[in-house]
Enzyme design. Structure first.
Site, PDB file in Angstrom:
ATOM      1  N   ASP A  12       0.937  -1.114   0.255  1.00 41.37           N
ATOM      2  CA  ASP A  12      -0.176  -0.175  -0.362  1.00 41.37           C
ATOM      3  C   ASP A  12       0.930   1.013  -0.149  1.00 41.37           C
ATOM      4  O   ASP A  12       1.715   1.227   0.449  1.00 41.37           O
ATOM      5  CB  ASP A  12      -0.736  -0.218   0.875  1.00 41.37           C
ATOM      6  CG  ASP A  12      -1.821   1.425   1.161  1.00 41.37           C
ATOM      7  OD1 ASP A  12      -2.118   1.259   0.387  1.00 41.37           O
ATOM      8  OD2 ASP A  12      -1.666   1.734   2.723  1.00 41.37           O
ATOM      9  N   ASP A  14      -0.235   4.946   1.003  1.00 38.06           N
ATOM     10  CA  ASP A  14      -0.720   5.469   2.411  1.00 38.06           C
ATOM     11  C   ASP A  14      -0.030   5.326   3.748  1.00 38.06           C
ATOM     12  O   ASP A  14      -0.530   4.242   3.782  1.00 38.06           O
ATOM     13  CB  ASP A  14      -1.797   6.476   2.710  1.00 38.06           C
ATOM     14  CG  ASP A  14      -1.722   6.898   1.139  1.00 38.06           C
ATOM     15  OD1 ASP A  14      -1.536   7.148   0.155  1.00 38.06           O
ATOM     16  OD2 ASP A  14      -3.197   7.211   0.642  1.00 38.06           O
TER      17      ASP A  14
END
Length: 195
Positions: A12, A14
């Site tokens: 991922d 963020d």
């Protein structure tokens, strides 16, 4: 200890690779300073766009090992996320003869960056690469994205940004779930080898 690695490792973005939400904390346009190489946004007090400290060496390690590296992000600003990955520079690997920094985006073999379920991201990765789900490891800061385990992907929670310890924890869990299949050779009394 085995050093076997998954064929594909996905991250991922963020709060996994960097310490912000690209779609709410960062204001375009982004720019890279011509001297320092730092990437900043356009706020009055500019936000520095950078990876967590251990991420560059992790990227070098995985790339050198031949692992397929993917980004899986459900951001509402996919173009901005790609721009950030393009502008962030990763220093050359320690001991490398190449002295030029490399754009971070060049480390990623696959980019699944769009607002959607992580299940969809991984189905796309499987479709594009042909890599089976049990050969995939995923790092994400949100527990809800553990849903990818329904597919057979190994999920590792990243509570405070990716670092070497979290990487190793994920690799250990993946190895535990997928032990190497070893066939023992059996030798009969007359020296005949039976596999």
């Amino acid at each position: 200890m085995t050093t076997r690695l998954p064929k594909l490792i996905a991250f991922d973005l963020d709060y996994t690779l960097w310490d912000f939400w690209i779609d709410t904390h960062v204001h375009p346009p982004l720019r890279r300073h011509h001297v320092t190489g730092k990437v900043i946004d356009s706020q009055r007090k500019p936000k520095t766009i950078a990876f967590y400290r251990d991420v560059p060496q992790i990227m070098h390690f995985l790339q050198a090992a031949g692992v397929t590296i993917a980004a899986c992000s459900r951001t509402d600003t996919p173009l901005l996320a790609r721009e950030a990955l393009d502008l962030i520079l990763i220093p050359p690997r320690t001991g490398s003869s190449d002295m030029k920094p490399i754009s971070a985006i060049k480390f990623f073999d696959q980019l699944e960056i769009y607002p959607s379920s992580k299940i969809r991201h991984f189905k796309k990765l499987h479709e594009k690469t042909g890599i089976s789900y049990d050969e995939m490891l995923f790092f994400d800061d949100e527990w809800r994205n553990q849903e990818v385990e329904e597919l057979g992907v190994t999920f590792t929670l990243v509570p405070n940004g990716l670092d070497d310890q979290i990487l190793e924890k994920g690799l250990e869990e993946w190895r535990k779930r997928h032990p190497v299949q070893v066939t023992e050779d059996v030798v009969e009394a007359d020296g005949t080898l039976i596999s």
